[in-house]
Design an enzyme around this catalytic site. Structure first.
Site, PDB file in Angstrom:
ATOM      1  N   TYR A 149       0.830  -1.205   0.000  1.00  0.00           N
ATOM      2  CA  TYR A 149       0.000   0.000   0.000  1.00  0.00           C
ATOM      3  C   TYR A 149       0.867   1.258   0.000  1.00  0.00           C
ATOM      4  CZ  TYR A 149      -3.031   3.733   1.565  1.00  0.00           C
ATOM      5  OH  TYR A 149      -3.698   4.934   1.666  1.00  0.00           O
ATOM      6  N   LYS A 153       1.148   4.410  -2.750  1.00  0.00           N
ATOM      7  CA  LYS A 153       0.909   5.831  -2.461  1.00  0.00           C
ATOM      8  C   LYS A 153       2.161   6.664  -2.759  1.00  0.00           C
ATOM      9  CE  LYS A 153      -3.351   5.549  -1.770  1.00  0.00           C
ATOM     10  NZ  LYS A 153      -4.386   6.291  -2.484  1.00  0.00           N
TER      11      LYS A 153
HETATM   12  N1  LIG Z   1      -8.256   6.447   5.771  1.00  0.00           N
HETATM   13  C1  LIG Z   1      -6.985   6.787   5.791  1.00  0.00           C
HETATM   14  O1  LIG Z   1      -6.337   6.778   6.851  1.00  0.00           O
HETATM   15  C2  LIG Z   1      -6.311   7.266   4.526  1.00  0.00           C
HETATM   16  C3  LIG Z   1      -5.107   7.950   4.646  1.00  0.00           C
HETATM   17  C4  LIG Z   1      -4.477   8.392   3.489  1.00  0.00           C
HETATM   18  C5  LIG Z   1      -5.026   8.144   2.256  1.00  0.00           C
HETATM   19  N2  LIG Z   1      -6.188   7.453   2.158  1.00  0.00           N
HETATM   20  C6  LIG Z   1      -6.721   7.195   0.825  1.00  0.00           C
HETATM   21  O2  LIG Z   1      -8.002   7.777   0.727  1.00  0.00           O
HETATM   22  C7  LIG Z   1      -8.738   7.116  -0.303  1.00  0.00           C
HETATM   23  C8  LIG Z   1     -10.117   6.811   0.215  1.00  0.00           C
HETATM   24  O3  LIG Z   1     -10.021   5.866   1.266  1.00  0.00           O
HETATM   25  P1  LIG Z   1     -10.916   5.947   2.594  1.00  0.00           P
HETATM   26  O4  LIG Z   1     -10.006   6.112   3.735  1.00  0.00           O
HETATM   27  O5  LIG Z   1     -12.010   6.904   2.387  1.00  0.00           O
HETATM   28  O6  LIG Z   1     -11.432   4.444   2.658  1.00  0.00           O
HETATM   29  P2  LIG Z   1     -12.894   3.779   2.531  1.00  0.00           P
HETATM   30  O7  LIG Z   1     -13.820   4.397   3.529  1.00  0.00           O
HETATM   31  O8  LIG Z   1     -12.645   2.320   2.591  1.00  0.00           O
HETATM   32  O9  LIG Z   1     -13.366   4.198   1.072  1.00  0.00           O
HETATM   33  C9  LIG Z   1     -12.731   3.683  -0.077  1.00  0.00           C
HETATM   34  C10 LIG Z   1     -13.589   3.952  -1.287  1.00  0.00           C
HETATM   35  O10 LIG Z   1     -12.893   3.471  -2.462  1.00  0.00           O
HETATM   36  C11 LIG Z   1     -13.720   2.509  -3.114  1.00  0.00           C
HETATM   37  N3  LIG Z   1     -12.910   1.475  -3.751  1.00  0.00           N
HETATM   38  C12 LIG Z   1     -11.863   0.796  -3.240  1.00  0.00           C
HETATM   39  N4  LIG Z   1     -11.395  -0.091  -4.136  1.00  0.00           N
HETATM   40  C13 LIG Z   1     -12.179   0.032  -5.247  1.00  0.00           C
HETATM   41  C14 LIG Z   1     -12.206  -0.610  -6.501  1.00  0.00           C
HETATM   42  N5  LIG Z   1     -11.317  -1.567  -6.834  1.00  0.00           N
HETATM   43  N6  LIG Z   1     -13.147  -0.240  -7.395  1.00  0.00           N
HETATM   44  C15 LIG Z   1     -14.054   0.709  -7.083  1.00  0.00           C
HETATM   45  N7  LIG Z   1     -14.072   1.360  -5.908  1.00  0.00           N
HETATM   46  C16 LIG Z   1     -13.143   1.017  -5.000  1.00  0.00           C
HETATM   47  C17 LIG Z   1     -14.616   1.950  -2.020  1.00  0.00           C
HETATM   48  O11 LIG Z   1     -15.767   1.392  -2.594  1.00  0.00           O
HETATM   49  P3  LIG Z   1     -16.175  -0.155  -2.296  1.00  0.00           P
HETATM   50  O12 LIG Z   1     -16.359  -0.244  -0.829  1.00  0.00           O
HETATM   51  O13 LIG Z   1     -17.421  -0.298  -3.099  1.00  0.00           O
HETATM   52  O14 LIG Z   1     -15.030  -0.981  -2.799  1.00  0.00           O
HETATM   53  C18 LIG Z   1     -14.918   3.220  -1.228  1.00  0.00           C
HETATM   54  O15 LIG Z   1     -15.900   3.970  -1.885  1.00  0.00           O
HETATM   55  C19 LIG Z   1      -7.914   5.904  -0.700  1.00  0.00           C
HETATM   56  O16 LIG Z   1      -7.219   6.165  -1.899  1.00  0.00           O
HETATM   57  C20 LIG Z   1      -6.952   5.751   0.459  1.00  0.00           C
HETATM   58  O17 LIG Z   1      -5.777   5.111   0.075  1.00  0.00           O
HETATM   59  C21 LIG Z   1      -6.851   7.004   3.269  1.00  0.00           C
END
Ligand SMILES: NC(=O)c1ccc[n+]([C@@H]2O[C@H](COP(=O)([O-])OP(=O)(O)OC[C@H]3O[C@@H](n4cnc5c(N)ncnc54)[C@H](OP(=O)(O)O)[C@@H]3O)[C@@H](O)[C@H]2O)c1
Length: 262
Positions: A149, A153
């Site tokens: 992961y 990133k």
């Molecule tokens: N949370 C953190 O601490 C954090 C920190 C830094 C960066 N991020 C980044 O922020 C972004 C959003 O993550 P989040 O934290 O909001 O997590 P989340 O609540 O799990 O949301 C992830 C979203 O991405 C969708 N998704 C994931 N894989 C997919 C796929 N193969 N095809 C279509 N949709 C997909 C999920 O939909 P489904 O459930 O339908 O798959 C969901 O809508 C990501 O890129 C993550 O790496 C998160």
């Protein structure tokens, strides 16, 4: 059709749900996508805010999924692309299922890049557009027990600045949102609820999304959300990789939540 139009991926939950909410509040029509049916109830929320919304269930780890998403835009000019879909994968690399490893790379890197290329070409031809990529401060540190992961990133953080430079003077801006740990489904999905970072205090996804949206509208190169994350990433930039890898172990090692309470 006179309203601006945005594509938001990963809009069913977490940061993407909040990004799409802000877009709807700011007067955008939306094309939103996620892999599971929850995207439909999210779409209702955006409609309630006045947006015309098309919602798609597609696996954005696949070329076919991204093609379906782009086809659903039906030639409409895209004013903003918020390429946010992504997920993590905790535990030791050698113990991970390779299909899961591949899905992380194919979602966070391959699918994201393919979509950015399709939409970016159309934006360049029109001489106008805003692209927001959700990278992460995880890209600044080797991710012991989340190795793949963090690598994805690091790719996104780097790619975003390179594309931004290539698109200088074209009217298309590229911005990288770099959140720190945020209160979403991310850690549960990555099987990291027993880790220190999984159980630690996290940022509010609505605040993170607002910071990212505003940076995109200003056309900034990047934005790290939250002062603690800004400090952490500044320190990471001058810390040897081996030390960062050990620090990450303490946050992300399976069972580290329990250890940190002892
Ligand atoms: N949370 C953190 O601490 C954090 C920190 C830094 C960066 N991020 C980044 O922020 C972004 C959003 O993550 P989040 O934290 O909001 O997590 P989340 O609540 O799990 O949301 C992830 C979203 O991405 C969708 N998704 C994931 N894989 C997919 C796929 N193969 N095809 C279509 N949709 C997909 C999920 O939909 P489904 O459930 O339908 O798959 C969901 O809508 C990501 O890129 C993550 O790496 C998160």
């Amino acid at each position: 059709m006179n309203k601006p139009f945005a594509i938001v991926t990963g809009a069913s939950a977490g940061i993407g749900l909040e990004l799409a909410t802000i877009c709807a509040q700011e007067g955008y029509d939306l094309l939103v996508a996620a892999d599971r049916p929850e995207i439909q109830s999210a779409a209702d929320r955006f409609r309630g805010l006045g947006a015309d919304v098309r919602a798609l269930e597609v696996d954005l780890a696949t070329i076919e999924g991204v093609d379906r998403l782009w086809a659903a835009a039906a030639g409409r000019h895209v004013d903003a692309l918020l390429a946010n879909a992504g997920h993590g994968l905790g535990r030791a690399f050698l113990d991970q299922d390779f299909a899961d490893v591949r899905h992380v790379i194919d979602t966070n890197v391959t699918g994201t890049l393919y979509l950015v290329q399709l939409v970016g070409r159309a934006m360049r031809s029109r001489g106008q557009g805003r692209i927001l990529l959700t990278g992460s401060i995880a890209g600044f540190m080797p991710g012991t027990y989340q190795a793949v992961y963090n690598g994805t990133k690091a790719f996104v953080d780097s790619f975003s600045f390179a594309l931004r430079a290539e698109l200088k003077d074209t009217g298309v801006t590229v911005t990288c949102l770099m959140p720190g740990a945020t209160e979403t489904d991310f850690f549960e999905r990555a099987d990291m609820l027993d880790t220190k970072v999984g159980q630690g205090k996290k940022d509010d996804p609505a605040d993170v999304a607002r910071v990212g949206f505003d940076a995109m509208m200003r056309g900034d190169g990047d934005v790290v959300s939250g002062w603690q994350n800004k400090l952490q990433s500044a320190i990471a930039n001058v810390t040897p990789a081996a030390i960062l890898a050990e620090q990450h172990r303490r946050m992300a090692e399976p069972g580290s939540a329990k250890k940190s309470r002892e």
